[in-house]
Write a protein that holds these residues in place. Sequence first.
Motif, mmCIF file in Angstrom:
data_model
loop_
_atom_site.group_PDB
_atom_site.id
_atom_site.type_symbol
_atom_site.label_atom_id
_atom_site.label_comp_id
_atom_site.label_asym_id
_atom_site.label_seq_id
_atom_site.Cartn_x
_atom_site.Cartn_y
_atom_site.Cartn_z
ATOM 1 N N SER A 203 145.829 -3.879 75.031
ATOM 2 C CA SER A 203 146.278 -5.247 75.287
ATOM 3 C C SER A 203 145.804 -6.110 74.131
ATOM 4 O O SER A 203 144.842 -5.761 73.446
ATOM 5 N N PRO A 204 146.455 -7.248 73.890
ATOM 6 C CA PRO A 204 146.047 -8.089 72.758
ATOM 7 C C PRO A 204 144.631 -8.627 72.898
ATOM 8 O O PRO A 204 143.951 -8.860 71.896
ATOM 9 N N ALA A 205 144.163 -8.836 74.129
ATOM 10 C CA ALA A 205 142.822 -9.386 74.358
ATOM 11 C C ALA A 205 142.141 -8.562 75.453
ATOM 12 O O ALA A 205 142.079 -8.979 76.616
ATOM 13 N N PRO A 206 141.667 -7.351 75.118
ATOM 14 C CA PRO A 206 141.115 -6.460 76.142
ATOM 15 C C PRO A 206 139.911 -7.018 76.888
ATOM 16 O O PRO A 206 139.607 -6.567 77.990
ATOM 17 N N ALA A 207 139.228 -8.013 76.312
ATOM 18 C CA ALA A 207 138.058 -8.581 76.990
ATOM 19 C C ALA A 207 138.462 -9.534 78.107
ATOM 20 O O ALA A 207 137.658 -9.819 79.001
ATOM 21 N N THR A 208 139.688 -10.045 78.075
ATOM 22 C CA THR A 208 140.092 -11.061 79.055
ATOM 23 C C THR A 208 141.347 -10.698 79.841
ATOM 24 O O THR A 208 141.699 -11.415 80.782
ATOM 25 N N GLU A 209 142.038 -9.626 79.501
ATOM 26 C CA GLU A 209 143.258 -9.277 80.219
ATOM 27 C C GLU A 209 143.506 -7.780 80.155
ATOM 28 O O GLU A 209 142.969 -7.072 79.291
ATOM 29 N N LEU A 245 151.718 -3.187 74.556
ATOM 30 C CA LEU A 245 152.159 -4.364 73.814
ATOM 31 C C LEU A 245 153.660 -4.571 73.973
ATOM 32 O O LEU A 245 154.406 -3.634 74.270
ATOM 33 N N THR A 246 154.094 -5.797 73.743
ATOM 34 C CA THR A 246 155.520 -6.086 73.680
ATOM 35 C C THR A 246 156.020 -5.772 72.278
ATOM 36 O O THR A 246 155.227 -5.526 71.350
#
Length: 328
Positions: A203-209, A245-246
């Motif tokens: 995911s682009p932000a693995p720490a938050t999503e 990812l998209t």
Amino acid sequence: AADTPDSPLGAGGAQMLSAAAADVTAAALAVGGTPALPGQLYPSFERLRYALLEFEDRLAGAGACWVDLPPLGRAWLSHVQKACHPVEIGAALRVLEAGIAPCARSRWWGVERAGGWREEAGKAATVAAVAACLSFLDEVGCAWDALAKRAEQPPPTPGVGSKPPPARGGKGLPRAPRERMSEADFARGRGSPLGIVSWCAHSPAPATELRVLLGGQLFQLVPRPGGGWEADCLGAAPEVDLHGLTVAEARGARVTAWYEEEGEEGQVRDVPYSGVVVDASGCQSGKRGMVVRFDAAVDDKGNPEVLNIGNDDEWLYGLHHSKPERRF
């Protein structure tokens, strides 16, 4: 019809299959005394249901089951669609085995092996047990290669004054079996995507999503302050797996792909190549994979080599010098 050479069981086949159908009904009623299927097993059960439907569809497409007995095939399909316990799926699997045409039976499927399989299938009461019986019948009991060769044979020469035979693959002639599909792809093709969550690797932000796949759609999950998750649908998942990812997010990302190369002493090893995704637009429809421009590899003209990376390739986002011990 039951006495024709291609009938499922030869003489009396219709009566035997009707009796087998009655056994399915009896097994379904017996489920009432069986503990209800736990909710956490429902996704696995749905996979089993569509695995059986895919198997039957592959046989039916090659004209290798329910020969001259389409009403029984329709009744069987209705039963499988309404089934709610592995016992019912196992009983339906036994009926399907009885309905397989002789031309589709493997030479390994002798009396002893078939009898042992039927005994095991009759006792199968869990998702895993029924799945094992289905896999064994598919891989050992069915002569897929023989069906393909049978379909390649030219149609018989018509006699004097008779009508010309239909074209190869037409009605009344053998058809080659299609390739096996995964239960998820088969369900999606039928317009009933499986409601099973698949966790994405990136995911682009693995720490938050987090990113997950559900029903052919890509979702973003963000934790709520008070507990639980906020889900946001990002649209249809690309046909070429982008690991969460998209298409827009994948463009410009750095990736490392591994390719087998032969070393100086003849040993084959996986060699990492790193590059940047310059285009991922073809991934959504599956027309082509990610277009990657590699850093250290050059083509015949000395330019940076550009290759497509798809579902059959081993790759990860980021720069990696060694291949992780994981399944891609």
